[in-house]
Structure formats: structure tokens, C-alpha cells
Scaffold this motif. Structure first.
Motif, mmCIF file in Angstrom:
data_model
loop_
_atom_site.group_PDB
_atom_site.id
_atom_site.type_symbol
_atom_site.label_atom_id
_atom_site.label_comp_id
_atom_site.label_asym_id
_atom_site.label_seq_id
_atom_site.Cartn_x
_atom_site.Cartn_y
_atom_site.Cartn_z
ATOM 1 N N UNK A 128 -3.126 -2.435 31.993
ATOM 2 C CA UNK A 128 -2.680 -2.462 30.570
ATOM 3 C C UNK A 128 -2.931 -3.479 29.735
ATOM 4 N N UNK A 129 -3.070 -4.747 30.459
ATOM 5 C CA UNK A 129 -3.595 -5.690 29.553
ATOM 6 C C UNK A 129 -5.156 -5.663 29.247
ATOM 7 N N UNK A 130 -5.849 -5.303 30.050
ATOM 8 C CA UNK A 130 -7.168 -5.014 30.174
ATOM 9 C C UNK A 130 -7.413 -4.020 28.812
ATOM 10 N N UNK A 131 -6.563 -2.818 29.052
ATOM 11 C CA UNK A 131 -7.074 -1.981 28.027
ATOM 12 C C UNK A 131 -6.464 -2.371 26.803
ATOM 13 N N UNK A 132 -5.351 -2.984 26.495
ATOM 14 C CA UNK A 132 -4.880 -3.759 25.215
ATOM 15 C C UNK A 132 -6.096 -4.515 24.644
ATOM 16 N N UNK A 190 -8.042 -9.351 39.935
ATOM 17 C CA UNK A 190 -8.682 -8.539 38.885
ATOM 18 C C UNK A 190 -9.462 -7.445 39.269
ATOM 19 N N UNK A 191 -9.635 -7.031 40.502
ATOM 20 C CA UNK A 191 -10.531 -6.119 41.089
ATOM 21 C C UNK A 191 -10.203 -4.578 40.758
ATOM 22 N N UNK A 226 -14.555 -14.204 31.432
ATOM 23 C CA UNK A 226 -13.676 -12.974 32.037
ATOM 24 C C UNK A 226 -12.388 -13.115 31.552
ATOM 25 N N UNK A 227 -11.447 -14.214 31.456
ATOM 26 C CA UNK A 227 -10.109 -14.467 31.283
ATOM 27 C C UNK A 227 -9.944 -14.350 29.721
ATOM 28 N N UNK A 228 -11.057 -14.482 28.709
ATOM 29 C CA UNK A 228 -10.611 -14.152 27.427
ATOM 30 C C UNK A 228 -10.552 -12.962 26.739
ATOM 31 N N UNK A 229 -10.084 -12.652 25.933
ATOM 32 C CA UNK A 229 -9.838 -11.384 25.108
ATOM 33 C C UNK A 229 -11.149 -10.481 25.416
ATOM 34 N N UNK A 230 -12.291 -11.100 25.086
ATOM 35 C CA UNK A 230 -13.514 -10.426 24.723
ATOM 36 C C UNK A 230 -13.991 -10.048 26.559
#
Length: 410
Positions: A137-141, A209-210, A281-285
Motif C-alpha cells: 500500500x505504501x509503494x502504491x501510494x 521489501x521483497x 529505494x527508500x525514497x518516494x521516487x
């Protein structure tokens, strides 16, 4: 009786002061000196003696364990230098003993209950500083916010079919792909599966994060896009030129292509270094890029390309063919490390030599094995999981692909 009670309390307080430093050094949760004294003061004399014996033994064990892992890291640094200089490894380049196991005194059931209950209360009173891992959900957001991108979802059957086609085009076999899937997902994983979360019930909590069938980490997604972004763009352009596309399909592909080009441009500005990619990878981008694994067009090619990259790395080192277990060994431990475990002396070395300390203890599957034994264990688990419905459905996707190609060639 009163005097004995006071004496016991004073003895406990005096003794607890000496134990505070020990506690703080070995505790599994942050605790204050005051709360530690309160806990110890509440113990009876016999419990205090028992606790001290246990804590002293644990401290000795922790010191031995720290020394062991320091030696492992020193050997690892030495092998890196040898690899860079193209010098073959020798058995002396490894710690050939297994990690220490605790064999000292244990707490009685009653005292252990008190101790762990106290530790849990401390966790509640003093929340851990580490934040929760990002979820799907966080990745999608992040993808929506940064790139205005929402991955296209399809059925599991369709995603597997597209994956099989991409994998076959990249020279990967049914045996390699399906067995990796069986191991990584337990034979029932979904394409939006995140490590630690049940793919069907959606219960549990993220432990890494896999994502997906090949369980790419967020940094893997950055790495593969930076390495093969032009190929992904070319493949998407090919899909865009399909004369059978509907206007809606064409419009959707154009949007995806624009997003993919933007993501690729972002990662190409970064130095091609794993540590840099891990941070990005941990940034929003970067989090937004990780959602490519879920998209019906880009996800299959991205995940299949990760496996192809492993295959190419092995070929450069002279290993032209890989079984599913060998491919997974490289996927699990890292490409060069996986290859190192396939040959002597790495094959005979304990797996502690190949994993970071925390990763070793988190991944119970690798504990207490040598490199060769881990490969056998991977193969055993693959054979066990390949009979499950998800793995069977994936195998059928390859069978349909092969049947269509065989018919077309007649």
C-alpha cells in the motif's frame, strides 16, 4: 521476619546495581536503569542467583558470538580483496566452524515468564525507534503521488502466462523459473506478494521489501531498471505497436511508457552502486519504482530479467547452465556469493561465511549448513512446494506457451 525482609531487599538492591550494566548490555529491548532495578529488586534471593548465573552465561556467550562474527567479517573482507585480484580462495579464507550455540544455564519457566513479561512491558513503554517496513500500500501510494502511476492488475493466470513468455524469450527454462517461484513463495504466491505477508489471507507483517514471484527487493528493482531500462522501454514499444491493440490498450501503454521513461531517467542519474540504489529505494521516487513488479506488462519482464541477470553472471564465470536450486542460491545470497557456495572450498564452508549476521539468524533455512548443504535444502524445498496449486498453474503457463510455439512451427 521484618529484618530478614529488609535485608533481602537491601541485598537485592545492592546486587541489582551490579547487574544493571549487564542487563543494559544484553537486553533485547531498551530499558532504563531505574526500571531494571525495580525488576531485580522484586526477585527472591534464589531467583536473583538464578538470574545472575543465566545473565553471566549469556554475556560470555554473547562475547564468543561477537568474536565469531568479527572473524567471519575479517575473512569476508580478505576474500573480497582476493576476488578483486583474481586469486583463488583456499579453506583458510573461511571460518570453518559453525556459529556458537548457547549451552549454559536456562531460566526456570516461572522466572522466564517474569523476565519476558517485563521485557514486553518495556517495549510498550518505550516504543522501538525503528519504523515499520513499507508495505505494498505504501509503494502504491508513492507511485501515485510521484509518478501518477497505478500498476495494471490482471488475474494470476494471466500474469503467469505473461511471465512465462518473457522468461522464455530471455532464455530461461520452465524448470528454473517455476522452481524459483516454488521456493520464494512456497508454491502459492501471488504477483503482489510481499515477504512476511500471506499471499492469500493477507495476514502477517512485512519482513522485507521483497515483492512478486521472484521476490525482488526494492533495491533490486532500482538495479534492474538502471541496468536494463532501455530493454524494458523497447519491449513496451513493441507492445504498443501491436496492430490488435484497442484504443484503450494503446492509451494505457502510452501512459506506462511515459512513466517508465521518467523512472529510467531518474535511476540513470544515480551512480551504479548497490549502496546508492539501496538508499534511493527508500525514497518516494524509489518506492514508486518498486510497484513496476506488480504491473501486468512491466512486472513479468522486470522479474524475469532479474533471473536472466543471474544467469548471465554465472555464464561470465564459466558456468553455462544452472539448475533451479543453483539459480535460487544466487538469488538468495547474491550472484557472486551464490557461485562461491557452489564450488570448493566455499561449498564446504558454513553459511555464516556468506550472510550478514542478522540475515543469517532471520533466515532459519540457512542455519547450521554448509554451502553445499544449503543447495540441497533449497532443492528439497522446491520439490516439496512445486506440487502446490500456484506452482502447478505456473508450470501449465509454460506448457501452453510451448504447445503454441510447437503448433506454429509445424
Amino acid at each position: 521476619m521484618a529484618t530478614n525482609g529488609v535485608t533481602g531487599a537491601l541485598r537485592a538492591l545492592a546486587f541489582s546495581a551490579a547487574l544493571v550494566a549487564i542487563w543494559l548490555a544484553a537486553s533485547v529491548a531498551p530499558v532504563s536503569a531505574a526500571s531494571t532495578i525495580d525488576f531485580l529488586a522484586a526477585l527472591s534471593d534464589s531467583e536473583m542467583d538464578e538470574f545472575r548465573a543465566w545473565k553471566d552465561a549469556r554475556n560470555v556467550f554473547n562475547d564468543r558470538t561477537d568474536a565469531y562474527w568479527d572473524a567471519v567479517e575479517a575473512k569476508r573482507q580478505g576474500r573480497r580483496k582476493k576476488r578483486a585480484a583474481k586469486i583463488p580462495f583456499e579453506p583458510t579464507d573461511y571460518v570453518m566452524s559453525l556459529a556458537p550455540k548457547y549451552t549454559g544455564p536456562t531460566l526456570s519457566a516461572e522466572l522466564a515468564k517474569k523476565y519476558y513479561s517485563f521485557v514486553e512491558r518495556q517495549k510498550t513503554a518505550e516504543p522501538a525507534q525503528q519504523r515499520e517496513l513499507a508495505t505494498v500500500a505504501d509503494y502504491l501510494e508513492a507511485a501515485k503521488r510521484v509518478y501518477n502511476f497505478t500498476p495494471e492488475r490482471v488475474s494470476e493466470r494471466e500474469f503467469k502466462q505473461r511471465y512465462a513468455e518473457e522468461a522464455h524469450a530471455l532464455g530461461l527454462s520452465k524448470e528454473q523459473v517455476v522452481r524459483v517461484y516454488a521456493l520464494e513463495t512456497g508454491g502459492n504466491g501471488t504477483y503482489d506478494m510481499q515477504s512476511g505477508i500471506h499471499p492469500i489471507k493477507k495476514t502477517g507483517r512485512a519482513i522485507s521489501s521483497a515483492l512478486g514471484y521472484a521476490q525482488l527487493l526494492d533495491a533490486n528493482s532500482i538495479n534492474e531498471l538502471a541496468r536494463s531500462g532501455e530493454t524494458f522501454i523497447s519491449l513496451l514499444n513493441r507492445k504498443l505497436r501491436d496492430p490488435e491493440n484497442t484504443p484503450e490498450r494503446t492509451a494505457a501503454l502510452k501512459r506506462k511508457l511515459a512513466v517508465l521513461k521518467r523512472m529510467y531517467a531518474n535511476v540513470k542519474r544515480l551512480p551504479f552502486e548497490w549502496s546508492v540504489q539501496q538508499r534511493y529505494a527508500k525514497t518516494d521516487n524509489g518506492m514508486g519504482i518498486h510497484t513496476l513488479n506488480i504491473d501486468a506488462d512491466i512486472g513479468p519482464m522486470l522479474q524475469a530479467m532479474k533471473l536472466r541477470t543471474l544467469k548471465d553472471t554465472a555464464a561470465k564465470q564459466g558456468r553455462r547452465s544452472l539448475t533451479g536450486a543453483e539459480l535460487e542460491l544466487m538469488n538468495l545470497a547474491g550472484p557472486m556469493t551464490g557461485l562461491e557456495m557452489m564450488e570448493e572450498p566455499g561449498a564446504s564452508a558454513p553459511t555464516t561465511n556468506f550472510f550478514a549476521r542478522r540475515a543469517y539468524y532471520v533466515n532459519k533455512m540457512v542455519n547450521g549448513l554448509t554451502g553445499a548443504e544449503l543447495q540441497v535444502e533449497l532443492d528439497r524445498r522446491m520439490t516439496q512446494s512445486i506440487t502446490r496449486p500456484g506452482a502447478q498453474e505456473f508450470a501449465e503457463a509454460f506448457d501452453r506457451l510451448y504447445a503454441r510455439r510447437s503448433t506454429a512451427e509445424r
